[in-house]
Structure formats: structure tokens, C-alpha cells
Design an enzyme around this catalytic site. Structure first.
Site, PDB file in Angstrom:
ATOM      1  N   CYS A  88      -1.324   6.314   6.768  1.00 54.83           N
ATOM      2  CA  CYS A  88      -2.756   6.105   6.986  1.00 54.83           C
ATOM      3  C   CYS A  88      -3.034   5.454   8.336  1.00 54.83           C
ATOM      4  O   CYS A  88      -3.871   5.926   9.096  1.00 54.83           O
ATOM      5  CB  CYS A  88      -3.328   5.243   5.861  1.00 54.83           C
ATOM      6  N   CYS A 142      -6.484   2.174  -2.855  1.00 54.00           N
ATOM      7  CA  CYS A 142      -6.486   1.465  -1.580  1.00 54.00           C
ATOM      8  C   CYS A 142      -6.656  -0.022  -1.865  1.00 54.00           C
ATOM      9  O   CYS A 142      -7.665  -0.427  -2.457  1.00 54.00           O
ATOM     10  CB  CYS A 142      -7.610   1.976  -0.686  1.00 54.00           C
ATOM     11  N   TYR A 199     -32.071  -4.583  17.037  1.00 51.09           N
ATOM     12  CA  TYR A 199     -31.066  -3.798  16.319  1.00 51.09           C
ATOM     13  C   TYR A 199     -30.992  -4.299  14.864  1.00 51.09           C
ATOM     14  O   TYR A 199     -29.912  -4.568  14.331  1.00 51.09           O
ATOM     15  CB  TYR A 199     -29.688  -3.908  16.973  1.00 51.09           C
ATOM     16  N   CYS A 212     -19.688  -6.468  17.201  1.00 52.00           N
ATOM     17  CA  CYS A 212     -18.565  -5.803  16.534  1.00 52.00           C
ATOM     18  C   CYS A 212     -17.568  -5.286  17.559  1.00 52.00           C
ATOM     19  O   CYS A 212     -16.571  -4.663  17.193  1.00 52.00           O
ATOM     20  CB  CYS A 212     -19.073  -4.656  15.659  1.00 52.00           C
ATOM     21  N   CYS A 234       0.853  -1.189   0.000  1.00 50.82           N
ATOM     22  CA  CYS A 234       0.000   0.000   0.000  1.00 50.82           C
ATOM     23  C   CYS A 234       0.883   1.230   0.000  1.00 50.82           C
ATOM     24  O   CYS A 234       1.832   1.329   0.779  1.00 50.82           O
ATOM     25  CB  CYS A 234      -0.920   0.008   1.214  1.00 50.82           C
ATOM     26  N   CYS A 266      -4.599  -0.042   8.012  1.00 50.85           N
ATOM     27  CA  CYS A 266      -4.272  -1.474   7.927  1.00 50.85           C
ATOM     28  C   CYS A 266      -2.883  -1.693   8.515  1.00 50.85           C
ATOM     29  O   CYS A 266      -1.898  -1.853   7.792  1.00 50.85           O
ATOM     30  CB  CYS A 266      -4.324  -1.948   6.472  1.00 50.85           C
ATOM     31  N   GLU A 319     -35.769  -1.744  15.214  1.00 50.88           N
ATOM     32  CA  GLU A 319     -34.649  -0.863  14.883  1.00 50.88           C
ATOM     33  C   GLU A 319     -35.054   0.579  15.153  1.00 50.88           C
ATOM     34  O   GLU A 319     -36.166   0.994  14.823  1.00 50.88           O
ATOM     35  CB  GLU A 319     -34.267  -1.032  13.411  1.00 50.88           C
TER      36      GLU A 319
END
Length: 478
Positions: free
Chosen positions: A87, A179, A332, A435, A81, A90, A359
Site C-alpha cells: 500500500c 485497515c 477558506y 496542511c 497491517c 502508512c 468559501e
């Protein structure tokens, strides 16, 4: 047989030692190269300053394409990259994928160690892109998996519009010629938007002075469809040459089916404001997951890595163990993706269930209802715009029947009130997609105290080359 805590600790030490050795070798090999680059940079600085002074005396004619080209030349051609170090997105892009997965596995085992010991289980091997940790053979190097890309805009010299990524830990924008982890063409569209704004003298937003118009752009690309949606975020509704600008954006890529304008005049770092309007094309773009079709509106939630999303959702659906006549509550629910995929999967097995989706975001519920109709599931699915905690508290108070509960909360996790009501409802199974495993670990303790046992927990690598891991937990009523 599950590993003991001492065995897990020893294995993690071996992994860390191996990674440290590899990084040390890499550092030694690159030291002389870095020194040479430093000397070269110092030698070139005077000429660079003279060029900048000369350029500042006359109006710059250099296009956005030229700036991106110069950014590409100023990097190590061997790097995967061009802006990886600046950045910071990653951070593990140079690390072999097998080592990335091993590090994430060790982190999840450490995080969930107390829960696993309490329940007598082990964390499942992490599911990577095209591979599960422990598989023999060569591991892939995932690329092009992010089907959502975004950029902030900022003013440059003499009306220039700058775009790219924020440099790590700052609000300084680093130009992004391309990217490697974004879907093909996404970054070219974002760079093209900056170019068209420059051409039409649409000023970028200055976040310090709160002046200017163009703040952000978001590009979403279909995975199983050839459709692209662009959302332009502006500080106010009216723009100079607005229609010409919208049409120029739409012409950047033949796959673009929707261009939306979102108006966000509020201070702060939130990308989207409350008002959104379609300025070109269809109201939604369309994509497919697990045999279902989904219309996605500009502000509705939809997973960024659809390939891994299918894996994530299938793990949750398998954990639901749905029976004929079950009532599934999808809290959700966003655009209804998990619940509708579960209904479709059950139908394929000859099982009829009822889905209740909840939701807070009205745009998400509008999408969910449209998606139920799109997939012929209107008789099997009902969606309501409400706070998930308020809804489940009402359901518990009214002794409503819920056989299976599916939850996929935001990063902050669920609330104690929601989890308490979930235990009071006494669903047979609970699947918890997270998450943020840290808040999930916290929430799981409350569910276990409320009468549930943890059957399994499976990590999924949604974002390779980062430290981010998602998890699917399956619980059953004791």
C-alpha cells in the site's frame, strides 16, 4: 532559551543515527526470514499457476469475501497491517510513535529555522495523538483515527469488481481486508459495495478504456455520533438495478444514514464530479467538534481525523485572542467549522463576536449556513460563496473592518494577492492553519514583510505513521 542552529543540527543527527541503527537491526533480523519466504514463494508458484489455469476454464464462483480472506493469509501475521508494504500509505507504521514524532519535529524545525531565527522563537513541541513530544512515559500506537475512507474500483476477471488501495507508485489495486488506521467498519462497507456491485452485474470502471460504471466509493464515519455517509461515484447517472443497489449499500451497516451518488464522467484521477444526488436517507450526516454540531454533505470538506482536528482548531482559537465586538473573518471556511467553533468558544467566555465566513464551494457554504442555524449562531455568523482572494481584496479596497483573520487554505497555500490584501486590512491577529507547511513557510515570509510578527508555530500530527504534518501559526500586527 531557543536552540542555536548548530544545536538543532546536532540533535537531528542524533535522532537520525538512532533511527538508522534501529532500522539496520530490524533489517538484519528479517534477512533470513525474507530469504525463507522467497524460497517458499518460488516453490509454490507452479501449483499456483495450475490453479489459476483451472479456474479460468470455468466461471469463478469465489466471492469477494473469499478473495479478501486469501489476501489476509498471504501476509506476515506479525505485521500491524496486512498490506503495509504494498500500500505505501502508512510508511512508518512499524516505527515507534515517539520516533515518528521526533522525526517530524526535526523536519519542522529545519523547515522553519530561518523564520524562527528571524523572530527569535522556537517551533513548539509537536502535538501527537494523546501525547506531546517530550512527555514522559509510554507513547500510544494510534489506530482507527481516519474517519474517511475511500476506494477505487476496477474490473476483474469474469465480471469481478476489484477494490482496495492503489499499490505505491502504480494504479494496480491491492485488496484491503482491513485497515488498522481507518474507523471501525469503514473498510468492510467499501468491500461490501464491491460485493453488491458484483452480485447485481454493475461493471467497475476501466480507467484505460473509459468503460464501465462504478468508479469510486467514499465512506465518512461520525466521531462523536453513530452516523455513516456513503458516496458512490459513477461514470453516468443510470445504473442497472440502481434502486436495489442503493438499498443493498444502505443495508451494509445499520449506522448508514445517507447514500449519495456522484456522477463523474470526466477522464482523469479526480474522484468527484459536479453532480451529486441523495439516493437513500438524509441529505447530510452529523458529527460534533468542540461542542458544536455539524451537518456534513457528501461533497463538503470535513477533516479526516476529528480527534486531532479538535486540537488543531483549539490551538487556532486560542491564538485568535478574541475580544468583545471583534469581527472574525474565516477564509477558506468550508462547512464553517473553525469559525463557528470560535464563536461558540467566545460565547462560553461571555464574549460576543461577529463571524464572516468565505468559501468558494457553494455546497460548503450551504452546510455552513445550516450549521450556524443548527448551533443557534445565525445572528453571529454570515457566510458567502466567493473566492477568498477576491473577497479579501474587496474588503481591503472598501476599508472594511476585520479584527482577526483565520485562514486554512488548500495544499497550494494562499496567493500573494490574498496575503497582500490581508496585510492591507491590518487585522490584529492572523491564525494560519496549514496542511502543507512548505507553502505556509513561503506565505509567512510575506506576512512578516507586511507588518506582522510570528508569535508561535505549533506542529500537529494529523496523520500518524505518515510523513504528513500540519501546523498552526499565530501572527500579530507589529
Amino acid at each position: 532559551m531557543a536552540e542555536s542552529r548548530a544545536e538543532r543540527k546536532a540533535r537531528r543527527a542524533l535522532i537520525e543515527a538512532a533511527e538508522g541503527s534501529e532500522e539496520k537491526k530490524s533489517s538484519t533480523k528479517s534477512k533470513s526470514s525474507k530469504a525463507a519466504k522467497s524460497k517458499s514463494a518460488k516453490a509454490k508458484r507452479p501449483g499456483s499457476r495450475r490453479n489459476e489455469d483451472k479456474a479460468s476454464q470455468t466461471r469463478s464462483k469465489r466471492s469477494h469475501k473469499d478473495r479478501v480472506s486469501s489476501a489476509r493469509k498471504a501476509v506476515d501475521p506479525k505485521s500491524p497491517c496486512s498490506i503495509m508494504k504494498a500500500c505505501g500509505g502508512c510508511t512508518a507504521l512499524n516505527r515507534p510513535y515517539k520516533k515518528q514524532l521526533a522525526a517530524k519535529q526535526a523536519a519542522m524545525e529545519e523547515l522553519f529555522a530561518a523564520l524562527c531565527e528571524r523572530e527569535g522563537i522556537s517551533v513548539d513541541p509537536i502535538r501527537g495523538m494523546g501525547v506531546t513530544l517530550g512527555d514522559p512515559g509510554k507513547y500510544p500506537a494510534p489506530r482507527g483515527f481516519r474517519h474517511k475512507a475511500a476506494t477505487p474500483f476496477a474490473p476483474g476477471k469474469e465480471g469481478a469488481v476489484r477494490c482496495g488501495f492503489f499499490e505505491r507508485g502504480t494504479h494496480k489495486i491491492v485488496a484491503v481486508p482491513e485497515c488498522p488506521v481507518e474507523a471501525s467498519g469503514a473498510r468492510q462497507i467499501l468491500n461490501g459495495i464491491a460485493r453488491e456491485a458484483e452480485r447485481l452485474h454493475i461493471p467497475a470502471f476501466n480507467e484505460d478504456k473509459h468503460l464501465g460504471l462504478l468508479r469510486y466509493a467514499v465512506v465518512r464515519c461520525g466521531w462523536r455520533t453513530d452516523q455513516v455517509m456513503v458516496t458512490l461515484v459513477t461514470a453516468q447517472r443510470d445504473l442497472p438495478h440502481a434502486q436495489e443497489f442503493f438499498e443493498a449499500v444502505a443495508a451494509l451497516d445499520p449506522r448508514i444514514v445517507t447514500v449519495a451518488q456522484n456522477i463523474n464522467g470526466r477522464p482523469g484521477n479526480a474522484i468527484l464530479g459536479e453532480e451529486t444526488r441523495i439516493v437513500y436517507g438524509a441529505e447530510c450526516m452529523r458529527d460534533q467538534l468542540l461542542g458544536c454540531e455539524f451537518d456534513i454533505s457528501p461533497t463538503a470538506f470535513y477533516q479526516t481525523n476529528p480527534q486531532q482536528t479538535e486540537l488543531l482548531y483549539q490551538l487556532a482559537i486560542d491564538g485568535m485572542d478574541l475580544h468583545q465586538g471583534d469581527v472574525l473573518m474565516d477564509a477558506y471556511c468550508g462547512s464553517g467549522t473553525i469559525g463557528l467553533c470560535a464563536v461558540k468558544d467566545a460565547q462560553k467566555k461571555g464574549i460576543g463576536i461577529m463571524l464572516l465566513g468565505v468559501e468558494r464551494n457553494p455546497a460548503g457554504i450551504a452546510d455552513a449556513r445550516r450549521n450556524a442555524e443548527l448551533n443557534g449562531l445565525t445572528r453571529s455568523a454570515w457566510f458567502m460563496a466567493d473566492d477568498a482572494t477576491d473577497c479579501i481584496l474587496d474588503a481591503a479596497d472598501n476599508n472594511e473592518r476585520v479584527d482577526v483573520l483565520s485562514i486554512d487554505p488548500p495544499r497550494a497555500g494562499s496567493t500573494p494577492e490574498f496575503l497582500e490584501a490581508a496585510c492591507a486590512l491590518k487585522p490584529r491577529r492572523i491564525t494560519y492553519i496549514s496542511c502543507n507547511p512548505v507553502t505556509q513557510e513561503r506565505d509567512l515570509h510575506q506576512l512578516l514583510d507586511g507588518g506582522y510578527c510570528l508569535l508561535k508555530i505549533t506542529p500537529v500530527d494529523m496523520f500518524p505513521h505518515t510523513d504528513h504534518t500540519e501546523t498552526v501559526a499565530v501572527l500579530e500586527r507589529r
